[in-house]
Structures are given as structure tokens and as C-alpha cells.
Design a protein around this motif. Structure first.
Motif, PDB file in Angstrom:
ATOM      1  N   TYR A 118       0.821  -1.206   0.000  1.00  0.00           N
ATOM      2  CA  TYR A 118       0.000   0.000   0.000  1.00  0.00           C
ATOM      3  C   TYR A 118       0.858   1.259   0.000  1.00  0.00           C
ATOM      4  O   TYR A 118       2.052   1.234   0.326  1.00  0.00           O
ATOM      5  CB  TYR A 118      -0.908   0.012   1.236  1.00  0.00           C
ATOM      6  N   LEU A 119       0.232   2.356  -0.366  1.00  0.00           N
ATOM      7  CA  LEU A 119       0.795   3.687  -0.204  1.00  0.00           C
ATOM      8  C   LEU A 119      -0.060   4.376   0.843  1.00  0.00           C
ATOM      9  O   LEU A 119      -1.280   4.463   0.709  1.00  0.00           O
ATOM     10  CB  LEU A 119       0.754   4.464  -1.526  1.00  0.00           C
ATOM     11  N   SER A 120       0.582   4.858   1.879  1.00  0.00           N
ATOM     12  CA  SER A 120      -0.129   5.530   2.960  1.00  0.00           C
ATOM     13  C   SER A 120       0.246   7.004   2.994  1.00  0.00           C
ATOM     14  O   SER A 120       1.429   7.353   3.061  1.00  0.00           O
ATOM     15  CB  SER A 120       0.218   4.884   4.310  1.00  0.00           C
ATOM     16  N   ALA A 121      -0.767   7.872   2.905  1.00  0.00           N
ATOM     17  CA  ALA A 121      -0.562   9.316   3.008  1.00  0.00           C
ATOM     18  C   ALA A 121      -1.642   9.885   3.921  1.00  0.00           C
ATOM     19  O   ALA A 121      -2.385  10.793   3.561  1.00  0.00           O
ATOM     20  CB  ALA A 121      -0.610   9.957   1.631  1.00  0.00           C
ATOM     21  N   THR A 122      -1.729   9.311   5.105  1.00  0.00           N
ATOM     22  CA  THR A 122      -2.805   9.644   6.036  1.00  0.00           C
ATOM     23  C   THR A 122      -2.492  10.839   6.930  1.00  0.00           C
ATOM     24  O   THR A 122      -3.367  11.311   7.663  1.00  0.00           O
ATOM     25  CB  THR A 122      -3.116   8.434   6.927  1.00  0.00           C
ATOM     26  N   GLY A 123      -1.243  11.317   6.888  1.00  0.00           N
ATOM     27  CA  GLY A 123      -0.884  12.459   7.711  1.00  0.00           C
ATOM     28  C   GLY A 123      -0.736  12.139   9.177  1.00  0.00           C
ATOM     29  O   GLY A 123      -0.846  13.015  10.037  1.00  0.00           O
ATOM     30  N   SER A 124      -0.428  10.881   9.486  1.00  0.00           N
ATOM     31  CA  SER A 124      -0.303  10.444  10.882  1.00  0.00           C
ATOM     32  C   SER A 124       1.081  10.732  11.457  1.00  0.00           C
ATOM     33  O   SER A 124       1.363  10.395  12.603  1.00  0.00           O
ATOM     34  CB  SER A 124      -0.587   8.947  10.984  1.00  0.00           C
ATOM     35  N   GLY A 125       1.945  11.329  10.653  1.00  0.00           N
ATOM     36  CA  GLY A 125       3.325  11.565  11.069  1.00  0.00           C
ATOM     37  C   GLY A 125       4.293  10.698  10.307  1.00  0.00           C
ATOM     38  O   GLY A 125       5.486  10.999  10.217  1.00  0.00           O
ATOM     39  N   LEU A 126       3.788   9.599   9.753  1.00  0.00           N
ATOM     40  CA  LEU A 126       4.617   8.699   8.965  1.00  0.00           C
ATOM     41  C   LEU A 126       3.815   8.193   7.765  1.00  0.00           C
ATOM     42  O   LEU A 126       2.959   7.321   7.906  1.00  0.00           O
ATOM     43  CB  LEU A 126       5.097   7.518   9.808  1.00  0.00           C
ATOM     44  N   ASN A 127       4.076   8.781   6.607  1.00  0.00           N
ATOM     45  CA  ASN A 127       3.517   8.255   5.362  1.00  0.00           C
ATOM     46  C   ASN A 127       4.503   7.234   4.810  1.00  0.00           C
ATOM     47  O   ASN A 127       5.700   7.296   5.099  1.00  0.00           O
ATOM     48  CB  ASN A 127       3.288   9.374   4.352  1.00  0.00           C
ATOM     49  N   ALA A 128       4.016   6.300   4.009  1.00  0.00           N
ATOM     50  CA  ALA A 128       4.908   5.231   3.560  1.00  0.00           C
ATOM     51  C   ALA A 128       4.432   4.584   2.279  1.00  0.00           C
ATOM     52  O   ALA A 128       3.230   4.555   1.985  1.00  0.00           O
ATOM     53  CB  ALA A 128       5.042   4.168   4.646  1.00  0.00           C
ATOM     54  N   PHE A 177       8.432  11.152   6.676  1.00  0.00           N
ATOM     55  CA  PHE A 177       8.059  11.656   7.996  1.00  0.00           C
ATOM     56  C   PHE A 177       7.444  13.038   7.825  1.00  0.00           C
ATOM     57  O   PHE A 177       8.143  14.024   7.581  1.00  0.00           O
ATOM     58  CB  PHE A 177       9.295  11.690   8.895  1.00  0.00           C
ATOM     59  N   THR A 178       6.118  13.088   7.940  1.00  0.00           N
ATOM     60  CA  THR A 178       5.380  14.319   7.674  1.00  0.00           C
ATOM     61  C   THR A 178       3.994  14.236   8.301  1.00  0.00           C
ATOM     62  O   THR A 178       3.515  13.142   8.624  1.00  0.00           O
ATOM     63  CB  THR A 178       5.230  14.536   6.153  1.00  0.00           C
ATOM     64  N   ASP A 179       3.371  15.396   8.448  1.00  0.00           N
ATOM     65  CA  ASP A 179       1.984  15.453   8.914  1.00  0.00           C
ATOM     66  C   ASP A 179       1.016  15.694   7.759  1.00  0.00           C
ATOM     67  O   ASP A 179      -0.184  15.848   7.985  1.00  0.00           O
ATOM     68  CB  ASP A 179       1.817  16.575   9.954  1.00  0.00           C
ATOM     69  N   LYS A 180       1.536  15.730   6.533  1.00  0.00           N
ATOM     70  CA  LYS A 180       0.692  16.011   5.375  1.00  0.00           C
ATOM     71  C   LYS A 180      -0.155  14.798   5.010  1.00  0.00           C
ATOM     72  O   LYS A 180       0.290  13.657   5.113  1.00  0.00           O
ATOM     73  CB  LYS A 180       1.557  16.396   4.174  1.00  0.00           C
ATOM     74  N   PRO A 224      -5.124  13.451  -0.833  1.00  0.00           N
ATOM     75  CA  PRO A 224      -6.388  12.844  -1.257  1.00  0.00           C
ATOM     76  C   PRO A 224      -6.251  11.926  -2.458  1.00  0.00           C
ATOM     77  O   PRO A 224      -7.172  11.207  -2.812  1.00  0.00           O
ATOM     78  CB  PRO A 224      -7.251  14.057  -1.597  1.00  0.00           C
ATOM     79  N   GLU A 225      -5.082  11.957  -3.110  1.00  0.00           N
ATOM     80  CA  GLU A 225      -4.878  11.135  -4.296  1.00  0.00           C
ATOM     81  C   GLU A 225      -3.426  10.702  -4.388  1.00  0.00           C
ATOM     82  O   GLU A 225      -2.528  11.311  -3.778  1.00  0.00           O
ATOM     83  CB  GLU A 225      -5.282  11.901  -5.555  1.00  0.00           C
ATOM     84  N   VAL A 226      -3.180   9.661  -5.179  1.00  0.00           N
ATOM     85  CA  VAL A 226      -1.841   9.078  -5.291  1.00  0.00           C
ATOM     86  C   VAL A 226      -0.842  10.093  -5.861  1.00  0.00           C
ATOM     87  O   VAL A 226       0.284  10.212  -5.374  1.00  0.00           O
ATOM     88  CB  VAL A 226      -1.876   7.807  -6.160  1.00  0.00           C
ATOM     89  N   ALA A 227      -1.254  10.818  -6.894  1.00  0.00           N
ATOM     90  CA  ALA A 227      -0.333  11.750  -7.565  1.00  0.00           C
ATOM     91  C   ALA A 227       0.233  12.787  -6.599  1.00  0.00           C
ATOM     92  O   ALA A 227       1.442  13.057  -6.589  1.00  0.00           O
ATOM     93  CB  ALA A 227      -1.038  12.430  -8.736  1.00  0.00           C
ATOM     94  N   SER A 228      -0.619  13.376  -5.768  1.00  0.00           N
ATOM     95  CA  SER A 228      -0.132  14.393  -4.830  1.00  0.00           C
ATOM     96  C   SER A 228       0.728  13.758  -3.741  1.00  0.00           C
ATOM     97  O   SER A 228       1.700  14.368  -3.269  1.00  0.00           O
ATOM     98  CB  SER A 228      -1.312  15.149  -4.210  1.00  0.00           C
ATOM     99  N   ALA A 229       0.407  12.516  -3.360  1.00  0.00           N
ATOM    100  CA  ALA A 229       1.229  11.822  -2.373  1.00  0.00           C
ATOM    101  C   ALA A 229       2.641  11.580  -2.909  1.00  0.00           C
ATOM    102  O   ALA A 229       3.634  11.786  -2.203  1.00  0.00           O
ATOM    103  CB  ALA A 229       0.582  10.497  -1.985  1.00  0.00           C
ATOM    104  N   LEU A 230       2.731  11.156  -4.155  1.00  0.00           N
ATOM    105  CA  LEU A 230       4.040  10.926  -4.771  1.00  0.00           C
ATOM    106  C   LEU A 230       4.839  12.216  -4.839  1.00  0.00           C
ATOM    107  O   LEU A 230       6.055  12.228  -4.613  1.00  0.00           O
ATOM    108  CB  LEU A 230       3.857  10.339  -6.177  1.00  0.00           C
TER     109      LEU A 230
END
Length: 200
Positions: free
Chosen positions: A93-103, A124-127, A130-136
């Protein structure tokens, strides 16, 4: 007037190529990192020794929808990955939940010859995204600015050891067809410029 027409179509071809690439569902993203720490180093292959360059190519479906219950979680976003000349279908998976650790956490669907069994690219971020492209893009930006508030790290696990690496770059790799059309466009521009000089 011919050289103007040639130039116009060259620009149209280049713009079309970039537009198609931007809207492609499957994109290849290349991560390059430098190994800085090992665990059970005697059991690890030589090509992940300290100071070595590690390259991982991810094939990512940028249209993967977010999880309905966990916004920013994109299960199955990575279709496959390549490392040291071996390509594997990916699970994870790709995680961009803004929990402090995206992965971007992935593992091969079947056993690999090099015994690599887990790849974890961490941001390591709080961001949140909403979509894969912005997460990348968040991963790419943090990797390109190691001194910033957000930072990245890479871990590879093998059957008998692990290696940590400092990411140096993370970017989309243009498809081979993109290079071909760009070269065609440049050739057309060169022909147009040559014809223009002749008319003068």
C-alpha cells in the motif's frame, strides 16, 4: 510558411505527449538512495554494502482510489517493482494519512532470487494526500529537500538481514514513447529553422 507549420505541429506533438503522460494511470517512479546502515551485514548481498547506490523502480497506478474508511490509504497502488535487475509483482500500500509517517510499503507477491521480502519507503510528515499523484509529489519534494521539515528514509529487508538507505532522488521516469516523440519534435524544429535560414 512551411517552417511555421512544421514548428506548430512539433509543439503540438510535444504538448500532446506531456498531456498523455500526465494522465496515464500507470507511471514508473525511480527511487535512488545510498546505503548507510546494515543489520546482519555478513548475510547481505554485496550490492547493498555501505555506501552503495540502491535503485528501486516502482510501477504505480496513479488512479488508485483512497480507502473509504481510511482517507489517504491506497491499497495496491504499486503494481510491481524492480530492484537489481529483478522485477516482482507487488503487494502492499501507499499511505498518506498524515499520521506523522507516510509510507510506500510493498513486498513481492512471490519469493525472489535475492530474498528481498520487504521495501519500506518512509516519509516523515503530517501532510495528508487525497490522491496518489499528490502523495508521490510529497515524497519527491521531501527527498529533494533533505534539510526541510519533512524527510524520507528507505529500508530493505532480506531473509537474513536489513539495510537502511538515504534517499537521494525520487521522480517519475518518462515512458520510452515520450522520448521518441520529443526527439521527433526537436527534429521538426531543427528542419523548420534550417528552412527559415534558407529563405533569408
Amino acid at each position: 510558411m512551411r517552417h511555421i507549420s512544421t514548428l506548430k505541429w512539433a509543439l503540438v506533438a510535444a504538448a500532446t505527449t506531456l498531456a498523455v503522460q500526465a494522465h496515464a494511470e500507470l507511471q514508473t517512479w525511480r527511487l535512488t538512495a545510498t546505503a548507510y546502515q546494515q543489520a546482519a551485514e555478513d548475510a547481505l548481498p554485496d550490492y547493498v554494502s555501505l555506501g552503495s547506490t540502491i535503485t528501486v523502480d516502482y510501477t504505480i497506478d496513479t488512479q488508485t482510489p483512497t480507502d473509504t474508511t481510511i482517507p489517504g490509504l491506497f491499497s495496491g497502488a504499486v503494481v510491481n517493482f524492480s530492484f537489481h535487475g529483478e522485477t516482482s509483482d507487488a503487494q502492499g500500500y501507499l499511505s498518506a494519512t498524515g499520521s506523522g509517517l507516510n509510507a510506500i510499503n510493498i513486498w513481492p507477491a512471490s519469493m525472489r532470487n535475492d530474498t528481498l521480502n520487504f521495501v519500506s519507503f518512509n516519509l516523515f510528515t503530517d501532510k495528508t494526500s487525497p490522491e496518489v499523484a499528490s502523495a508521490l509529489n510529497d515524497f519527491a519534494t521531501a527527498t529533494a529537500n533533505p534539510g526541510g521539515a519533512d524527510w524520507t528514509d528507505l529500508r530493505l529487508d532480506f531473509n537474513n538481514g536489513s539495510v537502511w538507505a538515504k534517499p537521494e532522488s525520487f521522480a517519475a521516469v518518462p515512458e520510452p514513447g515520450t522520448y521518441g516523440l520529443m526527439l521527433l519534435g526537436l527534429a521538426a524544429v531543427a528542419v523548420g529553422a534550417k528552412r527559415q535560414r534558407r529563405h533569408h
